[in-house]
Design an enzyme around this catalytic site. Structure first.
Site, PDB file in Angstrom:
ATOM      1  N   ASP A   1       0.839  -1.194   0.000  1.00 35.93           N
ATOM      2  CA  ASP A   1       0.000   0.000   0.000  1.00 35.93           C
ATOM      3  C   ASP A   1       0.879   1.252   0.000  1.00 35.93           C
ATOM      4  O   ASP A   1       2.017   1.220   0.480  1.00 35.93           O
ATOM      5  CB  ASP A   1      -0.888   0.041   1.245  1.00 35.93           C
ATOM      6  CG  ASP A   1      -1.702  -1.237   1.427  1.00 35.93           C
ATOM      7  OD1 ASP A   1      -2.344  -1.659   0.454  1.00 35.93           O
ATOM      8  OD2 ASP A   1      -1.673  -1.797   2.550  1.00 35.93           O
TER       9      ASP A   1
ATOM     10  N   ASP B   1      -1.580  -2.646  -4.052  1.00 45.78           N
ATOM     11  CA  ASP B   1      -2.768  -2.918  -3.238  1.00 45.78           C
ATOM     12  C   ASP B   1      -3.496  -1.593  -3.022  1.00 45.78           C
ATOM     13  O   ASP B   1      -3.897  -0.948  -3.971  1.00 45.78           O
ATOM     14  CB  ASP B   1      -2.362  -3.594  -1.936  1.00 45.78           C
ATOM     15  CG  ASP B   1      -3.547  -4.244  -1.223  1.00 45.78           C
ATOM     16  OD1 ASP B   1      -4.638  -4.303  -1.815  1.00 45.78           O
ATOM     17  OD2 ASP B   1      -3.382  -4.689  -0.075  1.00 45.78           O
TER      18      ASP B   1
ATOM     19  N   ASP C   1      -4.765   1.749   3.277  1.00 39.33           N
ATOM     20  CA  ASP C   1      -5.507   0.633   3.873  1.00 39.33           C
ATOM     21  C   ASP C   1      -5.403   0.712   5.394  1.00 39.33           C
ATOM     22  O   ASP C   1      -4.300   0.867   5.940  1.00 39.33           O
ATOM     23  CB  ASP C   1      -4.964  -0.712   3.381  1.00 39.33           C
ATOM     24  CG  ASP C   1      -5.588  -1.116   2.045  1.00 39.33           C
ATOM     25  OD1 ASP C   1      -6.295  -0.283   1.449  1.00 39.33           O
ATOM     26  OD2 ASP C   1      -5.360  -2.249   1.598  1.00 39.33           O
TER      27      ASP C   1
ATOM     28  N   ARG D   1     -13.432   1.063  -3.928  1.00 37.52           N
ATOM     29  CA  ARG D   1     -13.070   1.188  -2.514  1.00 37.52           C
ATOM     30  C   ARG D   1     -12.774   2.639  -2.123  1.00 37.52           C
ATOM     31  O   ARG D   1     -11.651   2.989  -1.767  1.00 37.52           O
ATOM     32  CB  ARG D   1     -11.869   0.299  -2.169  1.00 37.52           C
ATOM     33  CG  ARG D   1     -12.129  -1.174  -2.405  1.00 37.52           C
ATOM     34  CD  ARG D   1     -10.962  -2.030  -1.967  1.00 37.52           C
ATOM     35  NE  ARG D   1     -11.225  -3.437  -2.221  1.00 37.52           N
ATOM     36  CZ  ARG D   1     -10.373  -4.426  -1.973  1.00 37.52           C
ATOM     37  NH1 ARG D   1      -9.189  -4.147  -1.454  1.00 37.52           N
ATOM     38  NH2 ARG D   1     -10.691  -5.675  -2.228  1.00 37.52           N
TER      39      ARG D   1
END
Length: 362
Positions: A185, A216, A220, A270
């Protein structure tokens, strides 16, 4: 009610929306023009959950990491790693290459080397930031080719930095498994409280990774309280912001996150995708979300145990769904996700919500 009065109100609403879009453009897309006033020891105001923590800028001298002081790439990276270990006020300019020259825009082959069992030969480039760290960039500051990790820390301020192409290692060789995932991330948050990410940008750079084999999330968050993400620009990325990676984290401390005045453009999904999270989303611009060729993508992914407050956002040219509803809880269950909305364009009515049949992990 007079029909002309209604038309005037609708026209006024769209004029206000246009002014808001111009505001977002001036404050986010033209990052070089941004001026941030920082006073050591001064209390910050984030207009989000991070304000609960009463954070302040560190009342101490700056540590400056720049090309003049550290003209050598390796020396600059080592100085950066030392400075962000905790309890410091760090100013950076120019590039911080977390790969130390092992990858660049035109050569990512370092992560294309795999063992006979298809596992990667090399690990992601990761730098951890310690508690009570403020990290501020000058106008050309850029962190490249790796991950910033915030794990079991508190009181972190990150401002005015471009996070660029967090290229990492897939769990398996994508040539044998096209769905192989990467865990790298731009910023990974694990049990971190009191966090403000402000006036930053996030992008995969010149790398187009639609399947997410080598990237990714942008940000996150496994768990964390009092987090505000504001005035940031996200583009050219698949999975942006994940809050809680699976239903099994129900016993973890819930995520408390505010997203405001951010610009999400040409990304897929997302924004955020959440479970067991309390999320306030206001005054954001979502533009060109999803992938038309794959008929996939969404802005808000609402999962089990969530409370979403979504106000005054503009969703322009969504390629698929604005909301993907992942929660399978029954009406009377305490885990039932809740959504409150007002002032959004278009209005978040049931017609723009898709209901997923499965709630896949990650």
């Amino acid at each position: 009610m007079n029909i002309h009065y209604i038309k005037q109100r609708v026209l006024l609403k769209y004029i206000i929306l246009l002014l808001f879009i111009v505001f977002i453009y001036l404050f986010i897309s033209k990052k070089d023009d941004i001026q941030i006033t920082i006073v050591p020891g001064e209390k910050i105001t984030t207009y989000g959950f991070a304000d609960i923590s009463n954070m302040k800028y560190p009342n101490k001298s700056f540590i400056v990491i720049d090309d003049k002081t550290f003209p050598n790439m390796s020396q600059k990276l080592n100085a950066f790693k030392t400075a962000v270990k905790g309890n410091n006020f760090v100013i950076i300019s120019g590039n911080i290459d977390l790969s130390n020259g092992k990858i660049n825009d035109f050569d990512h082959s370092y992560f294309d080397e795999f063992n006979d069992d298809n596992t990667p030969q090399h690990k992601n480039f990761v730098v951890s930031i310690g508690s009570n760290t403020t990290l501020v960039g000058l106008k050309d500051a850029r962190i490249m080719y790796g991950e910033i990790l915030l794990s079991n820390v508190e009181n972190i301020i990150i401002q005015n930095i471009s996070f660029y192409d967090a290229h990492g290692a897939p769990e398996q060789n994508p040539k044998t498994n096209k769905q192989a995932k990467c865990s790298c991330d731009n910023i990974k948050v694990e049990k971190a409280n009191n966090l403000w990410i402000n006036h930053c940008s996030f992008s995969d750079g010149k790398c187009y990774d639609i399947y997410g084999n080598y990237h990714d999330g942008a940000i996150d968050i496994t768990s964390g309280q009092n987090i505000t993400i504001s005035y940031c620009h996200f583009t050219n990325h698949n999975k942006l912001i994940l809050l809680t990676p699976s239903d099994d984290f129900a016993k973890e401390t819930n995520v408390y996150l505010t997203l405001h005045h951010n610009y999400f453009n040409n990304v897929i999904q997302r924004i955020p995708r959440a479970r067991w999270a309390n999320v306030h989303i206001y005054n954001n611009l979502y533009k060109n979300i999803g992938n038309k060729d794959r008929n996939f993508g969404y802005s808000l992914g609402i999962g089990i145990g969530c409370n979403f407050i979504v106000e005054n956002n503009f969703f322009e040219n969504s390629q698929y769904a604005i909301i993907d509803w992942f929660d399978k809880s029954k009406i009377k269950e305490q885990s039932l996700a809740l959504l409150y909305y007002k002032g959004n364009i278009p209005s978040l009515k049931d017609e723009i919500i898709t209901y997923s049949q499965t709630d896949e992990l990650n």
